[in-house]
Write a protein that holds these residues in place. Structure first.
Motif, PDB file in Angstrom:
ATOM      1  N   PRO A  48      -4.300   2.669  -4.232  1.00 24.07           N
ATOM      2  CA  PRO A  48      -2.944   3.014  -3.754  1.00 24.07           C
ATOM      3  C   PRO A  48      -2.093   1.769  -3.535  1.00 24.07           C
ATOM      4  CG  PRO A  48      -4.498   3.128  -1.932  1.00 24.07           C
ATOM      5  CD  PRO A  48      -5.322   2.842  -3.165  1.00 24.07           C
ATOM      6  N   ILE A  49      -1.838   1.064  -4.623  1.00 23.64           N
ATOM      7  CA  ILE A  49      -1.101  -0.200  -4.591  1.00 23.64           C
ATOM      8  C   ILE A  49       0.071  -0.095  -5.558  1.00 23.64           C
ATOM      9  CG2 ILE A  49      -1.221  -2.701  -4.954  1.00 23.64           C
ATOM     10  CD1 ILE A  49      -3.005  -1.769  -2.687  1.00 23.64           C
ATOM     11  N   ALA A  50       1.194  -0.671  -5.180  1.00 21.50           N
ATOM     12  CA  ALA A  50       2.346  -0.795  -6.071  1.00 21.50           C
ATOM     13  C   ALA A  50       2.970  -2.166  -5.842  1.00 21.50           C
ATOM     14  CB  ALA A  50       3.364   0.319  -5.828  1.00 21.50           C
ATOM     15  N   TRP A  51       3.865  -2.517  -6.735  1.00 22.39           N
ATOM     16  CA  TRP A  51       4.600  -3.785  -6.641  1.00 22.39           C
ATOM     17  C   TRP A  51       6.065  -3.468  -6.865  1.00 22.39           C
ATOM     18  CZ3 TRP A  51       7.874  -6.252  -9.977  1.00 22.39           C
ATOM     19  CH2 TRP A  51       8.172  -7.586  -9.718  1.00 22.39           C
ATOM     20  N   THR A  52       6.938  -4.098  -6.086  1.00 22.40           N
ATOM     21  CA  THR A  52       8.366  -3.833  -6.219  1.00 22.40           C
ATOM     22  C   THR A  52       9.143  -5.135  -6.367  1.00 22.40           C
ATOM     23  OG1 THR A  52      10.265  -2.687  -5.210  1.00 22.40           O
ATOM     24  CG2 THR A  52       8.784  -3.862  -3.717  1.00 22.40           C
ATOM     25  N   PRO A  53      10.169  -5.150  -7.199  1.00 21.04           N
ATOM     26  CA  PRO A  53      11.027  -6.343  -7.274  1.00 21.04           C
ATOM     27  C   PRO A  53      11.683  -6.595  -5.924  1.00 21.04           C
ATOM     28  CG  PRO A  53      11.448  -4.873  -9.117  1.00 21.04           C
ATOM     29  CD  PRO A  53      10.589  -4.117  -8.150  1.00 21.04           C
ATOM     30  N   GLY A  76      -7.249  -2.582   2.546  1.00 18.30           N
ATOM     31  CA  GLY A  76      -6.286  -2.007   3.471  1.00 18.30           C
ATOM     32  C   GLY A  76      -6.026  -2.857   4.699  1.00 18.30           C
ATOM     33  N   GLU A  77      -6.517  -4.091   4.724  1.00 17.12           N
ATOM     34  CA  GLU A  77      -6.256  -4.966   5.862  1.00 17.12           C
ATOM     35  C   GLU A  77      -4.815  -5.460   5.860  1.00 17.12           C
ATOM     36  OE1 GLU A  77      -9.216  -8.021   6.591  1.00 17.12           O
ATOM     37  OE2 GLU A  77     -10.639  -6.894   5.362  1.00 17.12           O
ATOM     38  N   VAL A  78      -4.226  -5.498   4.680  1.00 10.94           N
ATOM     39  CA  VAL A  78      -2.833  -5.903   4.516  1.00 10.94           C
ATOM     40  C   VAL A  78      -2.054  -4.732   3.938  1.00 10.94           C
ATOM     41  CG1 VAL A  78      -1.312  -7.330   3.091  1.00 10.94           C
ATOM     42  CG2 VAL A  78      -3.208  -8.386   4.321  1.00 10.94           C
ATOM     43  N   VAL A  79      -0.893  -4.454   4.537  1.00 13.59           N
ATOM     44  CA  VAL A  79      -0.043  -3.348   4.103  1.00 13.59           C
ATOM     45  C   VAL A  79       0.943  -3.815   3.033  1.00 13.59           C
ATOM     46  CG1 VAL A  79       1.731  -1.722   4.855  1.00 13.59           C
ATOM     47  CG2 VAL A  79      -0.277  -2.123   6.274  1.00 13.59           C
ATOM     48  N   MET A  80       1.422  -5.059   3.156  1.00  9.96           N
ATOM     49  CA  MET A  80       2.375  -5.590   2.177  1.00  9.96           C
ATOM     50  C   MET A  80       2.320  -7.108   2.175  1.00  9.96           C
ATOM     51  SD  MET A  80       5.941  -4.745   4.145  1.00  9.96           S
ATOM     52  CE  MET A  80       5.850  -4.376   5.905  1.00  9.96           C
ATOM     53  N   ALA A  81       2.713  -7.667   1.026  1.00  8.80           N
ATOM     54  CA  ALA A  81       2.682  -9.119   0.890  1.00  8.80           C
ATOM     55  C   ALA A  81       3.540  -9.549  -0.288  1.00  8.80           C
ATOM     56  CB  ALA A  81       1.250  -9.600   0.674  1.00  8.80           C
ATOM     57  N   PRO A  82       4.381 -10.563  -0.123  1.00  9.02           N
ATOM     58  CA  PRO A  82       5.048 -11.157  -1.277  1.00  9.02           C
ATOM     59  C   PRO A  82       3.988 -11.644  -2.267  1.00  9.02           C
ATOM     60  CG  PRO A  82       6.011 -11.948   0.757  1.00  9.02           C
ATOM     61  CD  PRO A  82       4.766 -11.220   1.137  1.00  9.02           C
ATOM     62  N   SER A  83       4.172 -11.313  -3.534  1.00  5.94           N
ATOM     63  CA  SER A  83       3.131 -11.573  -4.515  1.00  5.94           C
ATOM     64  C   SER A  83       3.729 -11.610  -5.908  1.00  5.94           C
ATOM     65  CB  SER A  83       2.066 -10.474  -4.442  1.00  5.94           C
ATOM     66  OG  SER A  83       1.200 -10.491  -5.560  1.00  5.94           O
ATOM     67  N   LEU A  84       3.032 -12.256  -6.834  1.00  6.50           N
ATOM     68  CA  LEU A  84       3.369 -12.145  -8.239  1.00  6.50           C
ATOM     69  C   LEU A  84       2.890 -10.790  -8.754  1.00  6.50           C
ATOM     70  CD1 LEU A  84       2.442 -15.712  -9.508  1.00  6.50           C
ATOM     71  CD2 LEU A  84       4.667 -14.867  -8.730  1.00  6.50           C
ATOM     72  N   ASP A  85       3.646 -10.235  -9.676  1.00  6.25           N
ATOM     73  CA  ASP A  85       3.339  -8.891 -10.165  1.00  6.25           C
ATOM     74  C   ASP A  85       1.994  -8.795 -10.866  1.00  6.25           C
ATOM     75  OD1 ASP A  85       4.257 -10.477 -12.280  1.00  6.25           O
ATOM     76  OD2 ASP A  85       5.265  -8.820 -13.293  1.00  6.25           O
ATOM     77  N   ARG A 109       0.853  -1.194   0.000  1.00  2.55           N
ATOM     78  CA  ARG A 109       0.000   0.000   0.000  1.00  2.55           C
ATOM     79  C   ARG A 109       0.887   1.241   0.000  1.00  2.55           C
ATOM     80  NH1 ARG A 109      -5.841  -0.182   0.087  1.00  2.55           N
ATOM     81  NH2 ARG A 109      -5.572   1.896   0.967  1.00  2.55           N
ATOM     82  N   THR A 110       0.759   2.047  -1.036  1.00  7.17           N
ATOM     83  CA  THR A 110       1.578   3.252  -1.130  1.00  7.17           C
ATOM     84  C   THR A 110       1.119   4.343  -0.164  1.00  7.17           C
ATOM     85  OG1 THR A 110       0.181   4.050  -2.943  1.00  7.17           O
ATOM     86  CG2 THR A 110       2.171   2.816  -3.532  1.00  7.17           C
TER      87      THR A 110
END
Length: 344
Positions: free
Chosen positions: A239-244, A218-227, A137-138
């Protein structure tokens, strides 16, 4: 992976008759797809194929495990001709003799595919791929998260991790092994890391749609995930982003396989080559976010917005395929151990 695994849209084609020249072929292909985005797969991929070839296509839906079980049950009298599956389950089918090798001369579009998409054993190629990273969540994080922040005190109870049976589960396990052990094969270190993280985890998700909902609410702030599973949310302006990741960059693929014993090999190979063509790869990327393996395909902005340069060149961005032979030897034991020691 997938193409979604959720990976990633997967198809299974069945051909029952074939006649005439390749340009006027008539027959029926039964196509089995992942339930996710099946309507968009039909519109963007299947219907144009029918119009182009005169071959009728009937869709089926199902998950990897169920469809592999069906292939096993029908190995002496196949009811499908072509199967689209995640790389792990496709490799299982290859090892069990359920799929047939392909004639490269009948797949001219394979020449335009990334090297990692070509099957070194001559079986079905990859037609799309997905990348392991961290979705976040950005509006809650000022900077892209790293592995060590998954267990940080401020985010206790606001983190989701993939279970070992979901598409992101295996590459995440290998990434933990690389980050906290001697390398991706050091799965003991990965399980120790999972045990340390477990108290601060809200949930271990078993479906990528479940994770998307948790992030969206918004219950989860971050999670390992496929892009791939962040693209819809980003396109909707959430307000979501994905990072390597900083802890081991892995890619998984979806493969298209020809079923051994299929009486409709010519139609099956024709569909496989069609799936690798530039127009189809571009339509799939736009319609349901399958990243092209065809190097000549143009990418829609949404894919590069989420995945950056890796959307066009994952190897150049430092991503590598997982070792499928190693994973196949241990996957069942990992699932059992995860259920016993972590999720239980």
């Amino acid at each position: 992976m997938t193409w979604r695994a959720a990976l990633p849209a997967l198809l299974v084609l069945v051909a029952t008759a074939c006649g005439g020249t390749p340009e006027t072929a008539r027959g029926t292909l039964v196509v089995s797809v992942f339930g996710y985005a099946a309507d968009r797969v039909e519109e963007a991929v299947v219907t144009p194929f029918e119009r182009q070839t005169g071959i009728d296509v009937v869709l089926e839906t199902g998950g990897n495990a169920d469809r592999l079980s069906k292939l096993r049950a029908n190995r002496t009298a196949p009811t499908v001709d072509v199967v689209l599956m995640s790389d792990l389950y496709a490799a299982m089918g290859e090892k069990e003799g359920l799929f047939d090798t392909l004639d490269p001369a009948r797949l001219p579009n394979l020449a335009d595919a990334h090297a990692f998409a070509r099957n070194p054993r001559g079986y079905g190629p990859a037609y799309t791929y997905a990348l392991l990273g961290i979705a976040y969540r950005t509006d809650r994080l000022a900077a892209a998260p790293t592995l060590d922040r998954l267990g940080a005190a401020p985010y206790q109870g606001q983190v989701a991790l993939p279970g070992t049976a979901v598409s992101a589960g295996v590459p995440f396990l290998l990434a933990l092994a690389q980050a906290y052990g001697s390398g991706p094969a050091d799965v003991e270190a990965a399980f120790r890391a999972l045990a340390r993280l477990e108290p601060g985890v809200l949930t271990f998700y078993n479906r990528s749609t479940e994770l998307a909902s948790l992030l969206d609410r918004g219950e989860v702030v971050m999670a390992p995930s496929l892009d791939i599973f962040a693209v819809d949310l980003v396109e909707r302006g959430r307000p979501i982003a994905w990072t390597p990741p900083d802890f081991g960059r892995y890619l998984i693929t979806n493969r298209v396989e020809l079923v051994k014993g299929s009486p409709n090999r010519a139609m099956g190979e024709r569909f496989i080559d069609y799936l690798l063509s530039r127009p189809v790869q571009e339509r799939a990327a736009t319609a349901f976010h399958d990243k092209p393996v065809n190097r000549t395909a143009r990418l829609p902005p949404a894919l590069t917005r989420v995945s950056g340069a890796a959307a066009a060149d994952p190897i150049g961005a430092g991503f590598r395929p997982i070792d499928l032979d190693f994973v196949m030897r241990h996957h069942h034991a990992w699932i059992q151990r995860f259920a016993r020691e972590i999720a239980g």
